[in-house]
Design a protein around this motif. Structure first.
Motif, mmCIF file in Angstrom:
data_model
loop_
_atom_site.group_PDB
_atom_site.id
_atom_site.type_symbol
_atom_site.label_atom_id
_atom_site.label_comp_id
_atom_site.label_asym_id
_atom_site.label_seq_id
_atom_site.Cartn_x
_atom_site.Cartn_y
_atom_site.Cartn_z
ATOM 1 N N MET A 110 -0.310 59.674 23.865
ATOM 2 C CA MET A 110 0.343 59.389 22.894
ATOM 3 C C MET A 110 0.045 60.127 21.396
ATOM 4 S SD MET A 110 0.587 55.185 23.341
ATOM 5 C CE MET A 110 1.648 54.844 22.078
ATOM 6 N N HIS A 111 -1.199 60.527 21.506
ATOM 7 C CA HIS A 111 -1.533 61.265 20.340
ATOM 8 C C HIS A 111 -0.754 62.585 20.148
ATOM 9 C CE1 HIS A 111 -4.061 63.403 17.281
ATOM 10 N NE2 HIS A 111 -4.524 64.315 17.998
ATOM 11 N N LYS A 112 -0.769 63.186 21.680
ATOM 12 C CA LYS A 112 -0.087 64.370 21.778
ATOM 13 C C LYS A 112 1.277 64.545 21.365
ATOM 14 C CE LYS A 112 -3.298 66.350 25.166
ATOM 15 N NZ LYS A 112 -3.193 66.770 26.686
ATOM 16 N N TYR A 113 2.018 63.311 21.629
ATOM 17 C CA TYR A 113 3.321 63.101 21.370
ATOM 18 C C TYR A 113 3.624 62.861 20.045
ATOM 19 C CZ TYR A 113 8.243 61.105 21.580
ATOM 20 O OH TYR A 113 9.529 60.764 21.125
ATOM 21 N N GLY A 114 2.576 62.335 19.379
ATOM 22 C CA GLY A 114 2.864 62.158 17.868
ATOM 23 C C GLY A 114 3.197 60.671 17.414
ATOM 24 N N GLY A 115 2.687 59.757 18.433
ATOM 25 C CA GLY A 115 2.915 58.176 18.146
ATOM 26 C C GLY A 115 1.883 57.899 17.332
ATOM 27 N N SER A 116 2.136 56.909 16.280
ATOM 28 C CA SER A 116 1.128 56.741 15.074
ATOM 29 C C SER A 116 0.375 55.536 15.733
ATOM 30 C CB SER A 116 2.141 56.143 14.025
ATOM 31 O OG SER A 116 0.776 55.503 13.065
ATOM 32 N N MET A 117 -1.017 55.661 15.918
ATOM 33 C CA MET A 117 -1.920 54.805 16.263
ATOM 34 C C MET A 117 -3.238 54.727 15.199
ATOM 35 S SD MET A 117 -2.232 55.686 20.349
ATOM 36 C CE MET A 117 -3.313 53.844 20.673
ATOM 37 N N ASP A 118 -2.928 54.778 14.019
ATOM 38 C CA ASP A 118 -3.765 54.885 13.030
ATOM 39 C C ASP A 118 -3.841 53.449 12.386
ATOM 40 O OD1 ASP A 118 -5.164 55.003 10.701
ATOM 41 O OD2 ASP A 118 -4.156 56.487 9.526
ATOM 42 N N PHE A 119 -4.876 52.731 12.820
ATOM 43 C CA PHE A 119 -5.363 51.433 12.373
ATOM 44 C C PHE A 119 -6.060 51.197 11.066
ATOM 45 C CE2 PHE A 119 -3.915 50.868 16.713
ATOM 46 C CZ PHE A 119 -3.379 49.793 16.698
ATOM 47 N N SER A 120 -6.591 52.245 10.580
ATOM 48 C CA SER A 120 -7.141 52.234 9.151
ATOM 49 C C SER A 120 -6.618 51.853 7.953
ATOM 50 C CB SER A 120 -7.732 53.730 8.914
ATOM 51 O OG SER A 120 -6.344 54.549 8.646
ATOM 52 N N CYS A 121 -5.320 51.605 8.105
ATOM 53 C CA CYS A 121 -4.664 51.103 6.937
ATOM 54 C C CYS A 121 -4.717 49.344 7.081
ATOM 55 C CB CYS A 121 -3.196 51.705 6.905
ATOM 56 S SG CYS A 121 -2.366 51.052 8.429
ATOM 57 N N ILE A 122 -5.183 48.662 8.127
ATOM 58 C CA ILE A 122 -5.075 47.525 8.387
ATOM 59 C C ILE A 122 -6.472 46.932 8.042
ATOM 60 C CG2 ILE A 122 -4.953 45.490 9.979
ATOM 61 C CD1 ILE A 122 -2.631 47.342 9.598
ATOM 62 N N ASP A 123 -6.491 45.989 7.212
ATOM 63 C CA ASP A 123 -7.786 45.228 6.584
ATOM 64 C C ASP A 123 -7.894 44.273 7.706
ATOM 65 O OD1 ASP A 123 -9.675 43.764 5.685
ATOM 66 O OD2 ASP A 123 -8.794 44.131 3.441
ATOM 67 N N ILE A 124 -8.878 44.486 8.768
ATOM 68 C CA ILE A 124 -9.133 43.702 9.818
ATOM 69 C C ILE A 124 -9.636 42.513 9.706
ATOM 70 C CG2 ILE A 124 -10.235 43.698 12.209
ATOM 71 C CD1 ILE A 124 -7.711 45.618 12.149
ATOM 72 N N VAL A 125 -10.610 42.619 8.671
ATOM 73 C CA VAL A 125 -11.383 41.519 8.244
ATOM 74 C C VAL A 125 -10.423 40.301 7.594
ATOM 75 C CG1 VAL A 125 -13.225 40.752 6.626
ATOM 76 C CG2 VAL A 125 -13.390 42.771 7.701
ATOM 77 N N ALA A 145 -2.390 36.899 3.979
ATOM 78 C CA ALA A 145 -1.028 37.018 4.388
ATOM 79 C C ALA A 145 -0.507 38.255 4.528
ATOM 80 C CB ALA A 145 -0.120 35.921 3.669
ATOM 81 N N MET A 146 -0.674 39.370 3.367
ATOM 82 C CA MET A 146 -0.154 40.514 3.296
ATOM 83 C C MET A 146 -0.879 41.240 4.234
ATOM 84 S SD MET A 146 2.191 40.356 1.231
ATOM 85 C CE MET A 146 2.600 42.014 1.449
ATOM 86 N N ALA A 147 -2.174 41.061 4.609
ATOM 87 C CA ALA A 147 -2.926 41.870 5.754
ATOM 88 C C ALA A 147 -2.182 41.577 7.156
ATOM 89 C CB ALA A 147 -4.312 41.644 5.935
ATOM 90 N N VAL A 148 -1.707 40.259 7.274
ATOM 91 C CA VAL A 148 -1.135 40.014 8.636
ATOM 92 C C VAL A 148 0.090 40.788 8.723
ATOM 93 C CG1 VAL A 148 0.026 38.188 9.963
ATOM 94 C CG2 VAL A 148 -2.272 37.721 8.797
ATOM 95 N N VAL A 149 1.178 40.851 7.775
ATOM 96 C CA VAL A 149 2.287 41.545 7.373
ATOM 97 C C VAL A 149 2.095 42.964 7.817
ATOM 98 C CG1 VAL A 149 4.200 42.358 5.855
ATOM 99 C CG2 VAL A 149 3.326 40.028 5.876
ATOM 100 N N ALA A 150 1.123 43.717 7.384
ATOM 101 C CA ALA A 150 0.775 45.047 7.558
ATOM 102 C C ALA A 150 0.484 45.294 9.083
ATOM 103 C CB ALA A 150 -0.426 45.505 6.755
ATOM 104 N N LEU A 151 -0.120 44.187 9.907
ATOM 105 C CA LEU A 151 -0.525 44.288 11.046
ATOM 106 C C LEU A 151 0.698 44.264 12.040
ATOM 107 C CD1 LEU A 151 -2.619 44.530 13.680
ATOM 108 C CD2 LEU A 151 -2.673 41.851 13.420
ATOM 109 N N VAL A 152 1.617 43.304 11.580
ATOM 110 C CA VAL A 152 2.938 43.099 12.111
ATOM 111 C C VAL A 152 3.628 44.329 12.024
ATOM 112 C CG1 VAL A 152 4.982 41.682 12.255
ATOM 113 C CG2 VAL A 152 2.971 40.715 11.998
ATOM 114 N N GLN A 153 3.682 44.914 11.084
ATOM 115 C CA GLN A 153 4.675 46.292 11.038
ATOM 116 C C GLN A 153 4.234 47.476 11.828
ATOM 117 O OE1 GLN A 153 4.397 46.657 6.462
ATOM 118 N NE2 GLN A 153 6.402 45.579 6.175
ATOM 119 N N LEU A 154 2.778 47.432 11.829
ATOM 120 C CA LEU A 154 2.014 48.633 12.611
ATOM 121 C C LEU A 154 2.464 48.241 14.000
ATOM 122 C CD1 LEU A 154 0.184 50.904 12.844
ATOM 123 C CD2 LEU A 154 -1.593 49.451 13.036
ATOM 124 N N ALA A 155 2.441 47.119 14.459
ATOM 125 C CA ALA A 155 2.773 46.807 15.942
ATOM 126 C C ALA A 155 4.387 46.970 16.091
ATOM 127 C CB ALA A 155 2.635 45.358 16.224
#
Length: 237
Positions: A110-125, A145-155
């Motif tokens: 997936m990384h070679k293809y260029g799929g975005s798997m960057d989770f650093s933008c998510i505030d996991i805490v 709530a906004m952290a949850v939105v960011a996670l949903v958008q990433l998924a």
């Protein structure tokens, strides 16, 4: 996020890792117990716990430093903790290790293809805190709530990118297995993200439009603040 697979077979250990930020690295470390521990393996004396001897052997091999090095590639603090815990887990079977290796290989593809798997933008805490509060039926604050939105958008982006790749070439689906199956089975609540955006600002504050009662109360507060502001010079005189 960090995907790590540890495959142990006889006296050899193979480690494969890929970071979710796009930086991927593969390290193969083979430790022959006789070469590293001296002329012979530790002798299990009567009454000695086998797990304790194994942990002592790994510390002699500076396994903790290797764990820290591999975990440093993780994009989140919880990812680092999970990576260390997985590397220190001694209960994995060979089959389980191979399954993790398949996931890592899929992430590499997936990384070679260029799929975005960057989770650093998510505030996991904050996401974890929001989930714990929701499970207990406690209020969730705006930042959570906004952290949850960011996670949903990433998924949602992960799923969209995978569908786009498969639409171009169906052969990508088996190449991304087993991650492709996991991503396609994710249930994404777009209505939840839309509702949160209607109620919460980007900075995590609740919008006046969240409810008529809240808007009325805030309007009254503003009126009182103006009266106090205009009356303050008279009070000083």
């Amino acid at each position: 996020m960090m995907l790590v697979s540890v495959v142990s077979w006889k006296n050899h250990i193979s480690i494969t890792a890929i970071s979710a930020t796009g930086s991927c690295g593969r390290s193969l470390a083979q430790f022959k117990s006789r070469a590293c521990l001296g002329n012979r393996l530790p002798v299990l004396r009567k009454g000695t716990e086998k797990s304790s001897v194994v942990h002592d052997s790994l510390r002699l091999l500076e396994w903790d430093k290797l764990c820290d090095s591999v975990a440093s590639f993780a994009g989140t603090s919880l990812g680092k903790e999970a990576t260390k815990a997985q590397l220190w887990s001694l209960s994995q079977s060979y089959e389980e290790s191979m399954r993790l290796l398949e996931e890592t290989n899929a992430a590499v593809e997936m990384h070679k293809y260029g799929g975005s798997m960057d989770f650093s933008c998510i505030d996991i805490v904050l996401v974890k805190s929001a989930m714990e509060h929701a499970q207990r039926s406690w209020p969730v604050d705006g930042s959570e709530a906004m952290a949850v939105v960011a996670l949903v958008q990433l998924a949602e982006n992960l799923q969209y990118n995978l569908k786009t790749a498969i639409k171009k070439d169906a052969e990508w689906y088996p190449r991304f297995l087993p991650l492709s199956k996991m991503i396609m089975e994710m249930v994404i609540s777009r209505s939840l993200g839309k509702l949160i955006h209607q109620l919460i600002d980007e900075d995590g504050s609740v919008k006046d439009s969240a409810s008529p009662a809240l808007k009325q109360a805030r309007d009254q507060v503003r009126v009182l603040e103006k009266k106090i502001f205009h009356a303050s010079p008279l009070l000083r005189d």
